[in-house]
Motif scaffolding. Structure first.
Motif, PDB file in Angstrom:
ATOM      1  N   VAL A   9       0.839  -1.196   0.000  1.00 22.24           N
ATOM      2  CA  VAL A   9       0.000   0.000   0.000  1.00 22.24           C
ATOM      3  C   VAL A   9       0.875   1.247   0.000  1.00 22.24           C
ATOM      4  O   VAL A   9       1.846   1.336   0.744  1.00 22.24           O
ATOM      5  CB  VAL A   9      -0.927   0.011   1.230  1.00 22.24           C
ATOM      6  CG1 VAL A   9      -1.722   1.313   1.310  1.00 22.24           C
ATOM      7  CG2 VAL A   9      -1.855  -1.195   1.217  1.00 22.24           C
ATOM      8  N   VAL A  11       0.371   5.425   0.337  1.00 29.97           N
ATOM      9  CA  VAL A  11      -0.508   6.543   0.661  1.00 29.97           C
ATOM     10  C   VAL A  11       0.293   7.811   0.420  1.00 29.97           C
ATOM     11  O   VAL A  11       1.381   7.978   0.971  1.00 29.97           O
ATOM     12  CB  VAL A  11      -0.995   6.478   2.125  1.00 29.97           C
ATOM     13  CG1 VAL A  11      -1.872   7.682   2.451  1.00 29.97           C
ATOM     14  CG2 VAL A  11      -1.735   5.175   2.392  1.00 29.97           C
ATOM     15  N   TYR A  58      -5.269  13.180  -1.530  1.00 26.39           N
ATOM     16  CA  TYR A  58      -4.714  11.954  -0.973  1.00 26.39           C
ATOM     17  C   TYR A  58      -4.888  10.833  -1.986  1.00 26.39           C
ATOM     18  O   TYR A  58      -5.944  10.698  -2.592  1.00 26.39           O
ATOM     19  CB  TYR A  58      -5.442  11.557   0.320  1.00 26.39           C
ATOM     20  CG  TYR A  58      -5.210  12.518   1.446  1.00 26.39           C
ATOM     21  CD1 TYR A  58      -4.171  12.329   2.352  1.00 26.39           C
ATOM     22  CD2 TYR A  58      -6.020  13.643   1.601  1.00 26.39           C
ATOM     23  CE1 TYR A  58      -3.959  13.221   3.380  1.00 26.39           C
ATOM     24  CE2 TYR A  58      -5.810  14.539   2.621  1.00 26.39           C
ATOM     25  CZ  TYR A  58      -4.777  14.322   3.508  1.00 26.39           C
ATOM     26  OH  TYR A  58      -4.553  15.218   4.527  1.00 26.39           O
ATOM     27  N   TYR A  60      -4.600   6.636  -2.399  1.00 25.32           N
ATOM     28  CA  TYR A  60      -4.506   5.333  -1.734  1.00 25.32           C
ATOM     29  C   TYR A  60      -4.347   4.313  -2.847  1.00 25.32           C
ATOM     30  O   TYR A  60      -5.256   4.108  -3.651  1.00 25.32           O
ATOM     31  CB  TYR A  60      -5.770   5.048  -0.913  1.00 25.32           C
ATOM     32  CG  TYR A  60      -5.745   3.682  -0.266  1.00 25.32           C
ATOM     33  CD1 TYR A  60      -5.027   3.469   0.903  1.00 25.32           C
ATOM     34  CD2 TYR A  60      -6.416   2.610  -0.835  1.00 25.32           C
ATOM     35  CE1 TYR A  60      -4.992   2.216   1.497  1.00 25.32           C
ATOM     36  CE2 TYR A  60      -6.382   1.358  -0.252  1.00 25.32           C
ATOM     37  CZ  TYR A  60      -5.673   1.162   0.910  1.00 25.32           C
ATOM     38  OH  TYR A  60      -5.627  -0.079   1.494  1.00 25.32           O
TER      39      TYR A  60
END
Length: 109
Positions: A9, A11, A58, A60
């Protein structure tokens, strides 16, 4: 409960100069769509924008592995995006995580 990784992941928090907020948002959405379409191990690429401060975005992103993210960073579409937005960005923070669990509602995209 297993703690085996189910993905890598990323971010990213961007703060862009306000005069570039709309252009940055459009370029980011295009980069996300291209990543999902052209990179087989790009599993999720969400673009989130702060409704109170549109200069804050943002991302993700979920990849199958760190190697898949490293591949993403070398793709022509990412390198073009990065070069285009570089001067628009006032601040950028990147964090990475190992995904150990994922849940979605049935029928969710």
């Amino acid at each position: 409960m297993s703690s085996a990784s189910t993905g890598f992941v990323v971010v990213v928090e961007f703060v862009v100069r306000s005069q570039f907020a709309d252009d940055f948002h459009a370029a980011t959405i295009e980069n996300a769509a291209t990543s999902l379409r052209d990179e087989p191990n790009c599993e999720v690429f969400d673009v989130c924008r702060d409704p109170e401060r549109p200069e804050r975005t943002y991302l993700y992103e979920v990849y199958g592995s760190r190697a898949d993210f490293d591949f993403h960073l070398k793709t022509p579409h990412f390198m073009s995006f990065d070069a285009m937005v570089r001067d628009w960005v006032a601040d950028k923070r990147v964090e990475t995580f190992e995904r150990v669990s994922s849940h979605q509602k049935e029928g969710a995209r």
